[in-house]
Design a protein around this motif. Structure first.
Motif, short mmCIF file in Angstrom:
data_model
loop_
_atom_site.label_atom_id
_atom_site.label_comp_id
_atom_site.label_asym_id
_atom_site.label_seq_id
_atom_site.Cartn_x
_atom_site.Cartn_y
_atom_site.Cartn_z
N LYS A 175 3.35 3.13 -11.49
CA LYS A 175 3.60 4.50 -11.94
C LYS A 175 2.38 5.41 -11.81
O LYS A 175 2.14 6.27 -12.66
CB LYS A 175 4.07 4.51 -13.41
N LEU A 176 1.60 5.19 -10.77
CA LEU A 176 0.47 6.08 -10.53
C LEU A 176 0.99 7.43 -10.07
O LEU A 176 1.98 7.50 -9.35
CB LEU A 176 -0.44 5.52 -9.43
N PRO A 177 0.31 8.52 -10.48
CA PRO A 177 0.71 9.84 -9.97
C PRO A 177 0.46 9.90 -8.45
O PRO A 177 -0.37 9.17 -7.91
CB PRO A 177 -0.19 10.81 -10.71
N ALA B 60 -1.95 7.50 -6.19
CA ALA B 60 -1.31 6.46 -5.38
C ALA B 60 -1.77 6.57 -3.93
O ALA B 60 -2.10 5.59 -3.28
CB ALA B 60 0.21 6.57 -5.48
N LYS B 61 -1.79 7.79 -3.46
CA LYS B 61 -2.19 8.05 -2.07
C LYS B 61 -3.63 7.59 -1.83
O LYS B 61 -3.93 6.90 -0.86
CB LYS B 61 -2.05 9.56 -1.80
N GLU B 62 -4.51 7.97 -2.75
CA GLU B 62 -5.92 7.59 -2.60
C GLU B 62 -6.08 6.08 -2.56
O GLU B 62 -6.79 5.54 -1.71
CB GLU B 62 -6.75 8.15 -3.77
N GLU C 258 2.12 2.60 -0.69
CA GLU C 258 2.27 3.43 -1.89
C GLU C 258 3.43 3.02 -2.79
O GLU C 258 3.39 3.27 -3.99
CB GLU C 258 2.55 4.88 -1.48
N LEU C 259 4.46 2.42 -2.20
CA LEU C 259 5.71 2.23 -2.95
C LEU C 259 5.49 1.54 -4.30
O LEU C 259 5.93 2.04 -5.34
CB LEU C 259 6.73 1.46 -2.11
N ARG D 147 -0.66 -3.72 1.51
CA ARG D 147 0.39 -3.45 0.53
C ARG D 147 0.24 -4.35 -0.70
O ARG D 147 0.39 -3.90 -1.84
CB ARG D 147 1.76 -3.67 1.19
N ALA D 148 -0.07 -5.63 -0.45
CA ALA D 148 -0.25 -6.56 -1.57
C ALA D 148 -1.57 -6.27 -2.29
O ALA D 148 -1.63 -6.27 -3.52
CB ALA D 148 -0.23 -7.99 -1.06
N LEU D 149 -2.59 -5.99 -1.50
CA LEU D 149 -3.94 -5.77 -2.03
C LEU D 149 -4.02 -4.56 -2.94
O LEU D 149 -4.71 -4.57 -3.97
CB LEU D 149 -4.86 -5.56 -0.82
N ALA D 150 -3.32 -3.49 -2.55
CA ALA D 150 -3.41 -2.22 -3.27
C ALA D 150 -2.96 -2.36 -4.72
O ALA D 150 -3.38 -1.60 -5.58
CB ALA D 150 -2.56 -1.15 -2.57
N MET D 151 -2.10 -3.34 -4.97
CA MET D 151 -1.62 -3.54 -6.35
C MET D 151 -2.70 -4.15 -7.23
O MET D 151 -2.51 -4.35 -8.42
CB MET D 151 -0.39 -4.46 -6.35
N GLU D 152 -3.86 -4.48 -6.63
CA GLU D 152 -4.97 -5.15 -7.33
C GLU D 152 -4.47 -6.37 -8.08
O GLU D 152 -4.60 -6.47 -9.32
CB GLU D 152 -5.70 -4.16 -8.25
#
Ligand SMILES: Nc1ncnc2c1ncn2[C@@H]1O[C@H](COP(=O)(O)OP(=O)(O)OP(=O)(O)O)[C@@H](O)[C@H]1O
Ligand SMILES: [Mg+2]
Lengths: 222, 249
Positions: B110-112, B116-118, B102-103, B152-157
């Motif tokens: 800056k996702l709410p 971010a959690k989802e 999430e960080l 962690r890397a992937l989530a940033m798309e």
């Protein structure tokens, strides 16, 4: 007033100084955190100039006896700038806080080294700025790595709060103990009781901080 | 084809050590390239230069045509678009698995909170770590930790993933699960530059293999050629050693 006081009465009187002693120590400790954290990061990640500044700051405030600093700020600077320096409570916290910041800066710097470079590199790789990396990744870990150093620093502040004895109008524990001696002529008991209370105020909290840090570090595999 | 990341004549010099020597390379949209070579040959240093985690001594780096090696380049923004997976895993130790993921979503994109959690949970699902979301790194195995690192890397798309020997810190029995994760990413068409010595995996997914030695590219080409008939002597020797080691395992 030369009435006789028994031990319990003396104890109760000196206990009345505990809030003052505690609040002096607590506020100067917090001031030390607020200044010490930026100092330690400035010295670690800042350029040459910030490093020299922080170094100078630490040398000055660790080198000059706190009593000299206290009298200098209260009588010296207070003469020219009476508000707020003629307020003994304020100046006491201010001076002890500045000194504590110099100590804490060194403690935190050790912690930053202990955490290692990797956490910062990862944070930067996600796109966090240096400042955001420090706030969200480094600082939370710095505190875990800073015990027991912070415990000793807190204990030092409890002890050094006794220097405020030399400023007028502050009824911390030593001031009261000394007052009892003057008023009653009992020479030993008041000081012994004050000494006992100083120990009681320092060690449990310092030990608890130390334990908390070790437990946290172990839990998180640091 | 759209070039995602490119470097030209890249150098990194530490005092007397030339860690990266005049490397030029391109990775295009959807491509998977695999970098390999002996220990100390500068692979990690090269990857870090590409992500601008260390500043190259000389040469240029471009991300989708935007020059990163110039003054005032917006490096934080660029790094957010490059997913980096580290050789020594390196999770944030004070955060849980989902906290790690999430960080960047919260503080960089800056996702709410809820969003971010989802998205973090979705990334953890993709690496099959959703059941471990609330565990701290110390409570996870190496393979699980590295999968969180990938999430962690992937989530940033990101536009591209740079993976620096994602399995080399792991016990042999744990590499499989991480390789499976990478295989899934490959199937989804993720653009990747991977440093790895997992040869069967390389053969399966890589469009191009790049043999690196003494800070520079010695030979590059299709995987098949490396397995059957590498041109350079150094690559031949290195491949022979690798294949022997793989057989032993
Ligand atoms: N920060 C640094 N300061 C000085 N020298 C460095 C630094 N980082 C890397 N090096 C040197 O650069 C060379 C390349 O190191 P690098 O870690 O990039 O190699 P590698 O190919 O990733 O090795 P491995 O397979 O062991 O991970 C080595 O000689 C190393 O000692
Ligand atoms: Mg490496």
């Amino acid at each position: 007033m030369s009435q006789k006081l028994d031990v319990v009465q003396i104890l109760l009187l000196i206990l009345g100084g505990v809030p003052t002693t505690l609040s002096i120590s607590l506020f100067s400790f917090l001031m030390g955190v607020a200044i010490g954290i930026p100092l330690s990061f400035a010295k670690t990640y800042g350029g040459k100039f910030p490093q020299i500044l922080v170094d100078g700051y630490e040398k000055i405030f660790r080198g000059i006896p706190e009593l000299v600093l206290l009298l200098m700020f209260y009588f010296g600077i207070g003469y020219y700038i009476p508000t707020p320096f003629k307020n003994a409570f304020f100046t006491g916290i201010f001076v002890l806080g500045l000194r504590s910041a110099a100590n804490q800066s060194q403690v935190y710097r050790g912690a930053i080294r202990g955490i290692g470079e990797d956490q910062m590199i990862v944070a930067r790789s996600l796109g966090l700025s240096k400042l955001l990396s420090i706030v969200y990744v480094m600082i939370p870990q710095v505190f875990m790595f800073s015990t027991p150093g912070l415990g000793s620093e807190y204990a030092l502040l409890i002890k050094d709060s006794a220097y405020l004895f030399f400023l007028p109008g502050i009824t911390e524990m030593l001031e009261i103990a000394n007052g009892i001696r003057k008023a009653t002529g009992v020479t030993t008991t008041p000081y012994l009781i004050a000494a006992f209370l100083y120990i009681l105020l320092t060690f449990p909290i310092a030990t608890w901080l130390d334990k908390w840090g070790s437990r946290k570090k172990k839990q998180l595999g640091m | 084809m759209n070039i995602v990341i490119e470097c030209q004549n890249l150098w990194k010099i530490y005092g007397k050590i030339v860690a990266v020597k005049n490397v030029s390379l391109k990775v295009s949209e959807g491509e998977i390239k695999l970098l390999f070579g002996p220990s100390g040959s500068g692979k990690s240093t090269f990857l870090r230069c590409l992500a601008m985690l260390t500043t190259p001594t000389k040469g240029e780096v471009f991300l989708r045509g935007e020059q990163l090696t110039k003054e005032n380049a917006e490096l934080d923004k660029a790094r957010a678009r490059i997913g980096f997976v580290f050789q020594h895993i390196w999770l944030f130790r004070h955060l849980t698995a989902v906290g790690n993921v999430e960080l960047g979503l919260k503080r960089v994109l800056k996702l709410p909170r809820q969003k971010a959690k989802e998205r973090a949970m979705k990334a953890l699902r993709e690496v099959r770590m959703e059941d471990w979301a609330n565990h701290h790194p110390a409570q996870l195995s190496g393979g699980q930790q590295q999968r969180v690192g990938i999430a962690r890397a992937l989530a940033m798309e990101p536009d591209i993933m740079l993976l620096d020997e994602p399995t080399s810190a792991l016990d042999p029995e744990l590499t499989g699960e991480v390789i499976d994760t990478l295989r899934d990413l490959a199937k989804k068409g993720m653009t990747m530059l991977i440093v790895s010595h997992e040869m069967p995996f390389a053969r399966e997914v890589a469009e191009e293999m790049i043999f690196f030695d003494e800070g520079t590219v010695i030979e590059k080409g299709e995987p098949e050629r490396f397995f059957t008939n590498p041109r350079s002597e150094r690559a031949q020797k290195f491949m022979a050693r690798l294949i022997k080691r793989t057989r032993r395992e």
